[in-house]
Design an enzyme around this catalytic site. Structure first.
Site, PDB file in Angstrom:
ATOM      1  N   VAL A  90     -13.711   6.598  -0.366  1.00  0.00           N
ATOM      2  CA  VAL A  90     -13.237   5.684  -1.395  1.00  0.00           C
ATOM      3  C   VAL A  90     -14.371   5.495  -2.397  1.00  0.00           C
ATOM      4  O   VAL A  90     -15.483   5.102  -2.017  1.00  0.00           O
ATOM      5  CB  VAL A  90     -12.799   4.332  -0.810  1.00  0.00           C
ATOM      6  CG1 VAL A  90     -12.303   3.416  -1.925  1.00  0.00           C
ATOM      7  CG2 VAL A  90     -11.710   4.522   0.226  1.00  0.00           C
ATOM      8  N   LYS A 107      -9.291   6.940  -3.877  1.00  0.00           N
ATOM      9  CA  LYS A 107      -9.343   7.474  -2.518  1.00  0.00           C
ATOM     10  C   LYS A 107      -9.160   8.984  -2.556  1.00  0.00           C
ATOM     11  O   LYS A 107      -8.202   9.486  -3.156  1.00  0.00           O
ATOM     12  CB  LYS A 107      -8.255   6.811  -1.663  1.00  0.00           C
ATOM     13  CG  LYS A 107      -8.388   7.115  -0.184  1.00  0.00           C
ATOM     14  CD  LYS A 107      -7.525   6.163   0.638  1.00  0.00           C
ATOM     15  CE  LYS A 107      -7.772   6.350   2.120  1.00  0.00           C
ATOM     16  NZ  LYS A 107      -7.014   5.383   2.933  1.00  0.00           N
ATOM     17  N   ASP A 200      -3.001  -0.552  11.762  1.00  0.00           N
ATOM     18  CA  ASP A 200      -4.457  -0.669  11.847  1.00  0.00           C
ATOM     19  C   ASP A 200      -4.921  -1.977  11.196  1.00  0.00           C
ATOM     20  O   ASP A 200      -5.863  -1.995  10.404  1.00  0.00           O
ATOM     21  CB  ASP A 200      -5.134   0.530  11.185  1.00  0.00           C
ATOM     22  CG  ASP A 200      -6.605   0.660  11.586  1.00  0.00           C
ATOM     23  OD1 ASP A 200      -6.971   0.134  12.661  1.00  0.00           O
ATOM     24  OD2 ASP A 200      -7.377   1.268  10.831  1.00  0.00           O
TER      25      ASP A 200
END
Length: 823
Positions: A90, A107, A200
Site C-alpha cells: 500500500v 494498493k 479478517d
C-alpha cells in the site's frame, strides 16, 4: 523459485520471524510433520537471516520494478510506502494526470504477478469495494491496470491509528469506547447486507481518525457470499490468510465461514478495546496454543480481566477497577455471546449485536438476557437514578428511622415483619412505576408524606427527626424548591438547637445545607454570617470529618464569591480542594472536581481564561464515573460551555451546552433554575452566531420563567435581564437594550449581588454611549471603575481595559470626564 512457492514461504516466514527462538523451533517441527521440504526451505531462509540482517532487503521473488517512489501507476504517482502484507503493498500516491488533485492509498500486488490466485483475490477485493458505500469505510476511488500490466486499487487515504492504540493513548471512558465499536458494527452490517464477509476483522484494520471517526480497511481476504466458486478455507498445507488471534473457531478448523464468523471477531476486538488485552491468557505464545484456546478455552470475563494487574504493576489502576464494575454483568454477557464457540449460539446478526451495545450504553435491558421483572427494575433504576434517588432517599430514610424507633418500642418479631412489609412496599412502588412505561411520580408529594409521617412516628426522637428534615431539605434544593427547602431546614435548626448533644457530622451538614439554600435564594450575606458562626466546629472536625468540613468550606467560598470577595473565596476553595484530595486518605473525586470548577470560575473572572478551561476539563474527567445526568456534571458542562463561548470556540461550546441541556431537561425538568441557566447560555451562544430571532424567543421565555420561579429581585433574574440587554444591543435596538441593562443593574445593586454589578455597569455604560446618553455612560463607567478597584485592586486587567476604553472615547467638550484617582 516460482511465485506460488514464494507466496507459501513468505506467509510462513512472516509468522516465524515474529516468534522467539523456542517457539520458532517448535513451529518448524510442526511444519515438518506435514511437509519436510517446506520446513527445510524455511530453515535455510532463517539461517540466511541469522548470517545477514539484510538478506530480506530484496525479496526472493522480486516485486515489479515499477513499485518505487516516484513511479507512475496509471494516473497516480507513488510517494512513499505505507505498508505491506502477504498479498500486496500500500503506497501513498497522488493523482498526476491533471484531472484533479487528490492523495490516495494505492494498493498494488507485492509479488507473484504470474500467480492467478493472487490476481483473483485482488480482483475480488476490487469487486467487493465497488459494492460498498459507507462513511466508515475507506472508499474505492479508482481501479485498473497500468500500461505495464500492473493492477492497482485506489482507496481513501486514511490518517489514523488502530483502535486499540487510540484507546491506550487517550484512555476514553467505557461508553466512548463502545460508541467507536458501534461505528465498526455499522460498516460490517453494511458489508453483510451486500453479501460480503470481511473474515479478517482486527484492530490494525480499524483506524480512528483525528475527529474520532472510525474507518474499516482491508477487504483483501473478504468473501462474497453470492459466489459459488469461493473456497471455504485454506487447503492442506496452505498457509492461512486470516489473523489467528482474531479468528473464529470455524476458521481455525478450516470450515466454511459466514457472517457469524465476523461476529466472533468483532467480539474479540470489542473485548480488547474495553480491557486492553486479548480474551485468552496463554501458557505459551505459540500458534498451537492459540488454536487450542480458540477451540476449547472459555474467554476470561472482561470484568475479571480488568481486575487483574498488568505486567510490572502491583495492582490494577483505579480506572480499570471502575470500568470493571461497569462491565460486570451485561457487557460480560454480551461479549460471551458474541464469542461463543458454536456459531449458532452467537448473535444472529451484527445489527443484533449493535442493538445490545446501544441498549447497554442507554442503560436498557439487553435483548440477549432473560427479561425478568427484577432485571427490568434494576435497569430502570439505573437509567432514572437521580429521580429515583431523590424519592427513595426520603422514603428509605423514613423507613429506616421509623424502623429504629419502632424497634425500641415493640418486640423484634413484630418490627421485622413490619420492616419486611415496608421493603415489599418500596419494591412494589418502583416496580409499578417501571411497568407504567414512564416512571413518573410526584416526588414533592412523596417528600411531604414522608415529612408528615416522620412528625408522627419520630416525635420522641428529635435528633432522628432532624436528620430526616436534612434529607428532605437537600432533596428540595435539588428540585429547585429553595424556599420550601429553607423552611424545613429552619425547622431542623430549631430542633438541633434544643438538643444537648448533636453529632458533629449532623451539625456540619445542617449548617452547610441551610447555607446552600440561602445562597440559592440570593441571600449571600446571611449565608456567610451563618457559616462563619460554625467555622470553629468545621476547623475542629476537619481531621475526623474531612468531607463534611470540605463541603462546609466550599459553601462558604461560593457565598463569598457572590459577594465579590475573590480573595476569601479562593482561600476557601483551596482549603476544600486539599481536604477532598487528602482528608480521607484516598481522595474524593467528585469533591475535587467541584473545587477545581470553583477555582476555575475565579480564574476566568480574573482574566485567566486558558487556565480556567483546563481546570473545567480536568474536573469533567474526574466526574467520569458519574452519570451524564448528575447535577454536578450538568453544572460543569454549562460552565465549560460558557467559558468556551467566551474564549471564541463556538463549536466546542455548542457541543458542551447541548449535552448540558439534554441532561438538565431529563434530570431536572424544563423549568428548573439550572435548566433555565443552561437554556440562557445556549441562547446567548446562538445570538453570537447570528441566530438572533431564535435566541430572542428563548431569552424572553427564560426571563419570564426565572422571575416566576425566583422572584423579580433574584440575581438569576438579573442575569436574564442582562442577557436581553445583550440581545437588543446586538440587533441595534439600543433603547430597548438600555431598558434591560438598567433592570439588571437595579437588581444587582442589592448588597447580596454586588459581585455582578461592575459588569452590568460596564455594559450599561457602553449602551448609553451608543445611544448618545454621554452623561449616563460616563457615570456608569466611573462607578464600574470604582467597584473594580475595590474588588480586584490596582493594577487589575479589568481596570486597565476600562481605562483604555474610556481613553478611546471621543467626548464633547462639555462631557470630558474629570481625571480619576488611581487608588
Amino acid at each position: 523459485m516460482d511465485a506460488k512457492r514464494w507466496r507459501e514461504l513468505s506467509s510462513w516466514l512472516d509468522q516465524l520471524l515474529d516468534m522467539e527462538a523456542p517457539a520458532r523451533i517448535q513451529r518448524l517441527g510442526q511444519i515438518a510433520e506435514r511437509d519436510e521440504g517446506l520446513a527445510a526451505e524455511l530453515q535455510q531462509l532463517l539461517s540466511r537471516e541469522q548470517e545477514s540482517e539484510q538478506f530480506m532487503a530484496q525479496p526472493v521473488f522480486a516485486a515489479p520494478a515499477c513499485a518505487r517512489a516516484g513511479t507512475r501507476i496509471g494516473p497516480y504517482r507513488l510517494l512513499h510506502l505505507l505498508g505491506e502484507g502477504g498479498m500486496g503493498e500500500v503506497w501513498l500516491a497522488e493523482r498526476c494526470d491533471g484531472m484533479y488533485e487528490r492523495k490516495v492509498a494505492l494498493k498494488l500486488l507485492r509479488s507473484g504477478l504470474a500467480d492467478p490466485g493472487l490476481h483473483a483475490r485482488f480482483a475480488r477485493e476490487r469487486q467487493i469495494l465497488a459494492r460498498l458505500q459507507h462513511p466508515n469505510l475507506a472508499q474505492l476511488h479508482n481501479a485498473g491496470i497500468d500500461l505495464d500490466g500492473h493492477p492497482y486499487i485506489a482507496l481513501d487515504y486514511v490518517q489514523g491509528e488502530p483502535v486499540t492504540d487510540y484507546c491506550a493513548r487517550t484512555q476514553p471512558l467505557l461508553l466512548e469506547r463502545l460508541r467507536l465499536m458501534l461505528q465498526v458494527c455499522s460498516v460490517v452490517a453494511h458489508a453483510h447486507a451486500n453479501l460480503v464477509v470481511h473474515r479478517d476483522l482486527k484492530p490494525s484494520n480499524i483506524l480512528v481518525a483525528a475527529d474520532g471517526s472510525v474507518k474499516l480497511l482491508d477487504f483483501g481476504i473478504a468473501q462474497l457470499l453470492d459466489r459459488d466458486d469461493e473456497g471455504a478455507g485454506p487447503g492442506p498445507g496452505e498457509p492461512r490468510a486470516f489473523t489467528l488471534h482474531y479468528a473464529a473457531p470455524e476458521q481455525v478448523r478450516g470450515e466454511p465461514v459466514n457472517t457469524l464468523t465476523d461476529i466472533y471477531s468483532l467480539g474479540v476486538v470489542i473485548y480488547e478495546v474495553v480491557t486492553g488485552h486479548k480474551p485468552y491468557r496463554l501458557r505459551r505464545q505459540t500458534d498451537s496454543e492459540w488454536e487450542r484456546s480458540i477451540l476449547e478455552v472459555q474467554p476470561m470475563p472482561a470484568s475479571r480481566r480488568l481486575q487483574l494487574a498488568d505486567a510490572g504493576a502491583a495492582r490494577p489502576s483505579l480506572a480499570a477497577l471502575r470500568m470493571a464494575r461497569q462491565v460486570r454483568g451485561d457487557l460480560d454477557l454480551l461479549l460471551d455471546k458474541a464469542m461463543a464457540k458454536d456459531p449458532q449460539a452467537r448473535y444472529g446478526s451484527v445489527d443484533a449485536l449493535a442493538e445490545d451495545l446501544r441498549r447497554f450504553i442507554d442503560g436498557k435491558p439487553l435483548r440477549a438476557r432473560a427479561s425478568t421483572r427484577r432485571y427490568r427494575l434494576q435497569k430502570y433504576l439505573q437509567r432514572h437514578r437521580w429521580g429515583v434517588i431523590g424519592a427513595s432517599s426520603a422514603l428509605l430514610m423514613v423507613l429506616t428511622v421509623s424502623a429504629v424507633a419502632l424497634w425500641q418500642a415493640q418486640q423484634a418479631r413484630v418490627e421485622m415483619a413490619r420492616a419486611q412489609a415496608m421493603q415489599d412496599f418500596s419494591v412494589g412502588l418502583f416496580d409499578r412505576a417501571a411497568a407504567s412505561g414512564h416512571g413518573r411520580f410526584d416526588v414533592r408529594q412523596l417528600l411531604q408524606m414522608g415529612r408528615q409521617r416522620a412528625q408522627l412516628e419520630l416525635r420522641d426522637q428529635p435528633v432522628a427527626l432532624a436528620e430526616l428534615y436534612g434529607v428532605i431539605g437537600r432533596l428540595r434544593i435539588g428540585l429547585g424548591d429553595y424556599q420550601a427547602a429553607l423552611q424545613i431546614l429552619d425547622e431542623q435548626r430549631a430542633l438541633l438547637q434544643a438538643q444537648a448533644v448533636v453529632p458533629p457530622v449532623l451539625q456540619l451538614d445542617a449548617v452547610t445545607q441551610r447555607a446552600r439554600a440561602l445562597r440559592m435564594l440570593g441571600r449571600d450575606r446571611e449565608c456567610v454570617a451563618h457559616l462563619q458562626a460554625m467555622r470553629p466546629l468545621a476547623d475542629e472536625q476537619q481531621g475526623l470529618l474531612p468531607a463534611a468540613a470540605a463541603a462546609f468550606t466550599s459553601q462558604l467560598g461560593r457565598c463569598q464569591a457572590q459577594l465579590g470577595d475573590a480573595h476569601g473565596a479562593r482561600q476557601a476553595f483551596g482549603r476544600a480542594l486539599s481536604l477532598y484530595q487528602h482528608g480521607d486518605g484516598h481522595g474524593n473525586s467528585r469533591g475535587v472536581a467541584e473545587s477545581l470548577a470553583d477555582l476555575a470560575a475565579l480564574d476566568e473572572e480574573a482574566g485567566d481564561a486558558a487556565h480556567a478551561l483546563v481546570a473545567y476539563q480536568q474536573a469533567l474527567r474526574l466526574m467520569a464515573t458519574a452519570a451524564p445526568g448528575a447535577p454536578e456534571t450538568i453544572v460543569l458542562r454549562r460552565q465549560l460551555g460558557q467559558a468556551l463561548a467566551r474564549a471564541g470556540r463556538p463549536a466546542e461550546a455548542s457541543a458542551a451546552l447541548e449535552l448540558a441541556w439534554q441532561a438538565a431537561v431529563q434530570a431536572f425538568g424544563p423549568d428548573h433554575p439550572e435548566t433555565l441557566s443552561v437554556r440562557r447560555a445556549r441562547a446567548l451562544l446562538a445570538m453570537r452566531q447570528g441566530r438572533a430571532a431564535w435566541a430572542g424567543q428563548e431569552l424572553r421565555e427564560v426571563q419570564v420563567k426565572l422571575q416566576r420561579a425566583l422572584g423579580p429581585d433574584h440575581r438569576e433574574t438579573g442575569l436574564a435581564e442582562h442577557a436581553l440587554g445583550e440581545l437588543y444591543r446586538s440587533t441595534g435596538d439600543v433603547q430597548q437594550s438600555l431598558v434591560h441593562y438598567r433592570a439588571a443593574v437595579r437588581i444587582w445593586r442589592q448588597p447580596d449581588h454586588v459581585a455582578l454589578l461592575a459588569q452590568g455597569l460596564l455594559d450599561l455604560g457602553q449602551a448609553a454611549y451608543e445611544a448618545g446618553e454621554l452623561d449616563a455612560a460616563r457615570g456608569a463607567w466611573r462607578e464600574a471603575r470604582q467597584l473594580l478597584i475595590a474588588q480586584r485592586g490596582i493594577p487589575s486587567e479589568a481596570v486597565r481595559r476600562l481605562d483604555t476604553r474610556m481613553a478611546a472615547v471621543t467626548w464633547p467638550a462639555e462631557h470630558q470626564p474629570r481625571p480619576t484617582a488611581t487608588n
